[in-house]
Design a protein around this motif. Structure first.
Motif, PDB file in Angstrom:
ATOM      1  N   MET A 163       0.854  -1.183   0.000  1.00 47.33           N
ATOM      2  CA  MET A 163       0.000   0.000   0.000  1.00 47.33           C
ATOM      3  C   MET A 163       0.897   1.242   0.000  1.00 47.33           C
ATOM      4  N   ASP A 164       0.623   2.201  -0.894  1.00 51.82           N
ATOM      5  CA  ASP A 164       1.432   3.414  -0.943  1.00 51.82           C
ATOM      6  C   ASP A 164       1.054   4.353   0.211  1.00 51.82           C
ATOM      7  N   ASN A 165       1.878   5.376   0.429  1.00 54.36           N
ATOM      8  CA  ASN A 165       1.663   6.292   1.555  1.00 54.36           C
ATOM      9  C   ASN A 165       0.316   6.994   1.494  1.00 54.36           C
ATOM     10  N   ALA A 166      -0.104   7.401   0.302  1.00 57.05           N
ATOM     11  CA  ALA A 166      -1.382   8.102   0.170  1.00 57.05           C
ATOM     12  C   ALA A 166      -2.542   7.187   0.573  1.00 57.05           C
ATOM     13  N   SER A 167      -2.523   5.958   0.105  1.00 57.12           N
ATOM     14  CA  SER A 167      -3.588   5.005   0.457  1.00 57.12           C
ATOM     15  C   SER A 167      -3.592   4.722   1.950  1.00 57.12           C
ATOM     16  N   GLU A 168      -2.406   4.585   2.520  1.00 56.95           N
ATOM     17  CA  GLU A 168      -2.300   4.330   3.961  1.00 56.95           C
ATOM     18  C   GLU A 168      -2.816   5.523   4.767  1.00 56.95           C
ATOM     19  N   LEU A 169      -2.480   6.732   4.331  1.00 60.24           N
ATOM     20  CA  LEU A 169      -2.932   7.934   5.035  1.00 60.24           C
ATOM     21  C   LEU A 169      -4.454   8.061   4.961  1.00 60.24           C
ATOM     22  N   ILE A 170      -5.025   7.788   3.818  1.00 63.01           N
ATOM     23  CA  ILE A 170      -6.485   7.838   3.671  1.00 63.01           C
ATOM     24  C   ILE A 170      -7.142   6.773   4.545  1.00 63.01           C
ATOM     25  N   LYS A 171      -6.549   5.604   4.610  1.00 68.76           N
ATOM     26  CA  LYS A 171      -7.073   4.535   5.472  1.00 68.76           C
ATOM     27  C   LYS A 171      -7.077   4.982   6.937  1.00 68.76           C
ATOM     28  N   LEU A 172      -5.964   5.558   7.391  1.00 65.56           N
ATOM     29  CA  LEU A 172      -5.885   6.052   8.770  1.00 65.56           C
ATOM     30  C   LEU A 172      -6.915   7.158   9.024  1.00 65.56           C
ATOM     31  N   ALA A 173      -7.082   8.042   8.048  1.00 66.41           N
ATOM     32  CA  ALA A 173      -8.046   9.141   8.196  1.00 66.41           C
ATOM     33  C   ALA A 173      -9.470   8.607   8.298  1.00 66.41           C
ATOM     34  N   ARG A 174      -9.795   7.599   7.518  1.00 67.23           N
ATOM     35  CA  ARG A 174     -11.141   7.001   7.596  1.00 67.23           C
ATOM     36  C   ARG A 174     -11.372   6.354   8.959  1.00 67.23           C
ATOM     37  N   GLU A 175     -10.338   5.725   9.491  1.00 64.91           N
ATOM     38  CA  GLU A 175     -10.459   5.127  10.823  1.00 64.91           C
ATOM     39  C   GLU A 175     -10.695   6.197  11.883  1.00 64.91           C
ATOM     40  N   LYS A 176     -10.072   7.349  11.709  1.00 67.59           N
ATOM     41  CA  LYS A 176     -10.180   8.439  12.686  1.00 67.59           C
ATOM     42  C   LYS A 176     -11.459   9.255  12.510  1.00 67.59           C
ATOM     43  N   PHE A 177     -11.800   9.609  11.258  1.00 65.86           N
ATOM     44  CA  PHE A 177     -12.878  10.570  11.004  1.00 65.86           C
ATOM     45  C   PHE A 177     -14.122   9.976  10.349  1.00 65.86           C
ATOM     46  N   GLY A 178     -14.062   8.734   9.911  1.00 65.13           N
ATOM     47  CA  GLY A 178     -15.206   8.160   9.195  1.00 65.13           C
ATOM     48  C   GLY A 178     -15.160   8.559   7.728  1.00 65.13           C
TER      49      GLY A 178
ATOM     50  N   SER B 151     -14.491  13.641   2.714  1.00 62.89           N
ATOM     51  CA  SER B 151     -14.986  14.422   1.579  1.00 62.89           C
ATOM     52  C   SER B 151     -14.001  14.323   0.417  1.00 62.89           C
ATOM     53  N   THR B 152     -14.423  14.827  -0.721  1.00 62.30           N
ATOM     54  CA  THR B 152     -13.544  14.891  -1.892  1.00 62.30           C
ATOM     55  C   THR B 152     -12.313  15.733  -1.571  1.00 62.30           C
ATOM     56  N   ALA B 153     -12.520  16.858  -0.883  1.00 66.21           N
ATOM     57  CA  ALA B 153     -11.396  17.723  -0.501  1.00 66.21           C
ATOM     58  C   ALA B 153     -10.458  16.996   0.456  1.00 66.21           C
ATOM     59  N   ASP B 154     -11.016  16.256   1.420  1.00 67.67           N
ATOM     60  CA  ASP B 154     -10.180  15.489   2.348  1.00 67.67           C
ATOM     61  C   ASP B 154      -9.239  14.570   1.571  1.00 67.67           C
ATOM     62  N   GLU B 155      -9.803  13.817   0.654  1.00 69.57           N
ATOM     63  CA  GLU B 155      -8.995  12.853  -0.104  1.00 69.57           C
ATOM     64  C   GLU B 155      -7.961  13.551  -0.975  1.00 69.57           C
ATOM     65  N   LYS B 156      -8.340  14.670  -1.580  1.00 68.52           N
ATOM     66  CA  LYS B 156      -7.395  15.402  -2.425  1.00 68.52           C
ATOM     67  C   LYS B 156      -6.217  15.915  -1.597  1.00 68.52           C
ATOM     68  N   VAL B 157      -6.509  16.482  -0.428  1.00 65.84           N
ATOM     69  CA  VAL B 157      -5.447  17.011   0.429  1.00 65.84           C
ATOM     70  C   VAL B 157      -4.565  15.881   0.954  1.00 65.84           C
ATOM     71  N   LEU B 158      -5.162  14.818   1.426  1.00 70.48           N
ATOM     72  CA  LEU B 158      -4.377  13.707   1.969  1.00 70.48           C
ATOM     73  C   LEU B 158      -3.487  13.078   0.902  1.00 70.48           C
ATOM     74  N   ASN B 159      -4.010  12.911  -0.298  1.00 72.45           N
ATOM     75  CA  ASN B 159      -3.190  12.400  -1.401  1.00 72.45           C
ATOM     76  C   ASN B 159      -2.009  13.321  -1.668  1.00 72.45           C
ATOM     77  N   ALA B 160      -2.266  14.616  -1.697  1.00 76.35           N
ATOM     78  CA  ALA B 160      -1.208  15.585  -1.997  1.00 76.35           C
ATOM     79  C   ALA B 160      -0.119  15.582  -0.928  1.00 76.35           C
ATOM     80  N   VAL B 161      -0.503  15.617   0.346  1.00 77.47           N
ATOM     81  CA  VAL B 161       0.528  15.693   1.393  1.00 77.47           C
ATOM     82  C   VAL B 161       1.355  14.410   1.459  1.00 77.47           C
TER      83      VAL B 161
END
Length: 170
Positions: free
Chosen positions: A1-16, A19-29
């Protein structure tokens, strides 16, 4: 799993749900890129009018605080840090006492609430062209420079009393 996918997974666990903006920002960082949330229309890109910006451009401040302070999340942010452009950041950004391991760069963003960085430590900080309710950065430690220029606006106080800035304050 790449860093972006892992970060999005962690964010979903934390925040449920994210949004589209959430995913765009997390992918970018996670990729060391700028998360550019601009509108196609230049007239819709004025931070002073951010209350009219769509939800597709909104990123919640609690996500920024989480990226900066949660060790597993921070480890997935590159050395380029959090770079947001033309985003509306909702709620209060509270990074008091945080040791942020990467720079925070906000270009022409709009914070709907105050920004608090009291006693925080960060390698670099930029709010170029950004609008906020207020900025409290008392005793902030910045290794590099701080940029509060090109239209930076704080409606209330802008406090840097006792701040240590290793580079320039512009």
């Amino acid at each position: 799993m790449d860093n972006a996918s892992e970060l999005i997974k962690l964010a979903r666990e934390k925040f449920g749900d994210l949004s589209t903006a959430d995913e765009k920002v997390l992918n970018a960082v996670a990729r060391g890129e700028v998360a550019d949330l601009r509108s196609d229309s230049d007239e819709d890109n004025d931070p002073a009018q951010a209350q009219h910006w769509s939800e597709e451009r909104a990123f919640n401040a609690d996500r920024i605080a989480w990226l900066c302070t949660d060790a597993p999340a921070s480890a997935l942010v590159t050395h380029r840090g959090i770079q947001l452009e033309l985003a509306r950041i909702d709620e209060n950004l509270d990074l008091d006492w945080a040791r942020v391991p990467f720079p925070l760069i906000f270009r022409r963003c709009a914070f709907s609430g105050p920004i608090s960085l009291r006693f925080a430590e960060v390698p670099g900080l930029s709010f170029v062209g950004t609008h906020t309710r207020s900025l409290n950065a008392e005793r902030l430690k910045v290794e590099g420079s701080v940029f509060l220029s090109d239209g930076f606006t704080a409606e209330g106080e802008g406090r840097l009393r006792g701040a240590t800035i290793g580079g320039n304050l512009q």
